[in-house]
Design a protein around this motif. Structure first.
Motif, short mmCIF file in Angstrom:
data_model
loop_
_atom_site.label_atom_id
_atom_site.label_comp_id
_atom_site.label_asym_id
_atom_site.label_seq_id
_atom_site.Cartn_x
_atom_site.Cartn_y
_atom_site.Cartn_z
N ASP A 33 -35.30 1.95 32.55
CA ASP A 33 -36.26 1.21 33.37
C ASP A 33 -36.98 0.12 32.60
O ASP A 33 -37.79 -0.60 33.17
N CYS A 34 -36.73 -0.04 31.32
CA CYS A 34 -37.45 -1.00 30.49
C CYS A 34 -36.58 -2.22 30.19
O CYS A 34 -36.71 -3.24 30.83
N GLY A 35 -35.73 -2.11 29.18
CA GLY A 35 -34.79 -3.17 28.84
C GLY A 35 -35.39 -4.39 28.17
O GLY A 35 -34.76 -5.44 28.13
N LEU A 36 -36.61 -4.30 27.64
CA LEU A 36 -37.22 -5.44 26.96
C LEU A 36 -36.40 -5.83 25.73
O LEU A 36 -35.78 -4.98 25.09
N ALA A 37 -36.39 -7.13 25.41
CA ALA A 37 -35.68 -7.64 24.24
C ALA A 37 -36.70 -8.23 23.28
O ALA A 37 -37.41 -9.19 23.61
N TYR A 38 -36.79 -7.65 22.10
CA TYR A 38 -37.75 -8.07 21.09
C TYR A 38 -37.08 -9.00 20.08
O TYR A 38 -35.99 -8.69 19.59
N PRO A 39 -37.71 -10.12 19.73
CA PRO A 39 -37.09 -11.05 18.78
C PRO A 39 -37.13 -10.52 17.36
O PRO A 39 -38.00 -9.71 17.00
N VAL A 40 -36.19 -10.99 16.55
CA VAL A 40 -36.18 -10.73 15.12
C VAL A 40 -36.28 -12.10 14.45
O VAL A 40 -35.40 -12.93 14.61
N ARG A 41 -37.39 -12.33 13.75
CA ARG A 41 -37.63 -13.61 13.09
C ARG A 41 -37.67 -13.42 11.59
O ARG A 41 -38.44 -12.60 11.10
N ASP A 42 -36.86 -14.17 10.87
CA ASP A 42 -36.79 -14.07 9.41
C ASP A 42 -36.55 -12.62 8.97
O ASP A 42 -37.20 -12.13 8.05
N ASP A 43 -35.65 -11.94 9.68
CA ASP A 43 -35.26 -10.55 9.39
C ASP A 43 -36.41 -9.56 9.61
O ASP A 43 -36.37 -8.44 9.10
N ILE A 44 -37.43 -9.94 10.37
CA ILE A 44 -38.56 -9.06 10.67
C ILE A 44 -38.64 -8.86 12.17
O ILE A 44 -38.80 -9.83 12.92
N PRO A 45 -38.53 -7.62 12.66
CA PRO A 45 -38.64 -7.36 14.09
C PRO A 45 -40.08 -7.62 14.57
O PRO A 45 -41.04 -7.19 13.95
N VAL A 46 -40.20 -8.34 15.67
CA VAL A 46 -41.51 -8.62 16.27
C VAL A 46 -41.64 -7.69 17.47
O VAL A 46 -41.21 -8.00 18.57
N LEU A 47 -42.23 -6.53 17.23
CA LEU A 47 -42.30 -5.49 18.26
C LEU A 47 -43.62 -5.57 19.03
O LEU A 47 -44.39 -4.62 19.10
N LEU A 48 -43.84 -6.72 19.63
CA LEU A 48 -45.02 -6.95 20.47
C LEU A 48 -44.54 -7.14 21.90
O LEU A 48 -43.68 -7.99 22.16
N VAL A 49 -45.11 -6.39 22.82
CA VAL A 49 -44.68 -6.48 24.22
C VAL A 49 -44.90 -7.89 24.75
O VAL A 49 -44.08 -8.41 25.52
N ASP A 50 -45.96 -8.56 24.30
CA ASP A 50 -46.23 -9.93 24.74
C ASP A 50 -45.18 -10.93 24.27
O ASP A 50 -45.01 -11.99 24.87
N GLU A 51 -44.48 -10.62 23.19
CA GLU A 51 -43.44 -11.50 22.65
C GLU A 51 -42.05 -11.16 23.18
O GLU A 51 -41.10 -11.89 22.96
N ALA A 52 -41.92 -10.04 23.87
CA ALA A 52 -40.61 -9.57 24.34
C ALA A 52 -40.13 -10.38 25.55
O ALA A 52 -40.93 -10.87 26.36
N ARG A 53 -38.82 -10.47 25.64
CA ARG A 53 -38.18 -11.13 26.77
C ARG A 53 -37.87 -10.05 27.81
O ARG A 53 -37.37 -8.98 27.50
#
Length: 56
Positions: A33-53
């Motif tokens: 039910d979720c399926g959010l896609a979180y970016p990885v920038r400079d090999d660092i996962p950005v696990l912020l819901v506001d940044e997710a696609r």
């Protein structure tokens, strides 16, 4: 560059706590039910819901 296998095993979606899978430059939530896609920038996962696609 792929994330370390050990790191990917302990990461979880901050929204629903489901495991994440690596795909290109994103970490995709495996929750049905979720399926959010979180970016990885400079090999660092950005696990912020506001940044997710949102799923398409």
């Amino acid at each position: 560059m792929p994330l370390e296998a050990g790191l990917l095993e302990i990461l979880a979606c901050p929204a629903c706590h489901a495991p994440l899978k690596e795909q290109d430059t994103e970490l995709i939530c495996t929750g049905q039910d979720c399926g959010l896609a979180y970016p990885v920038r400079d090999d660092i996962p950005v696990l912020l819901v506001d940044e997710a696609r949102r799923p398409e």
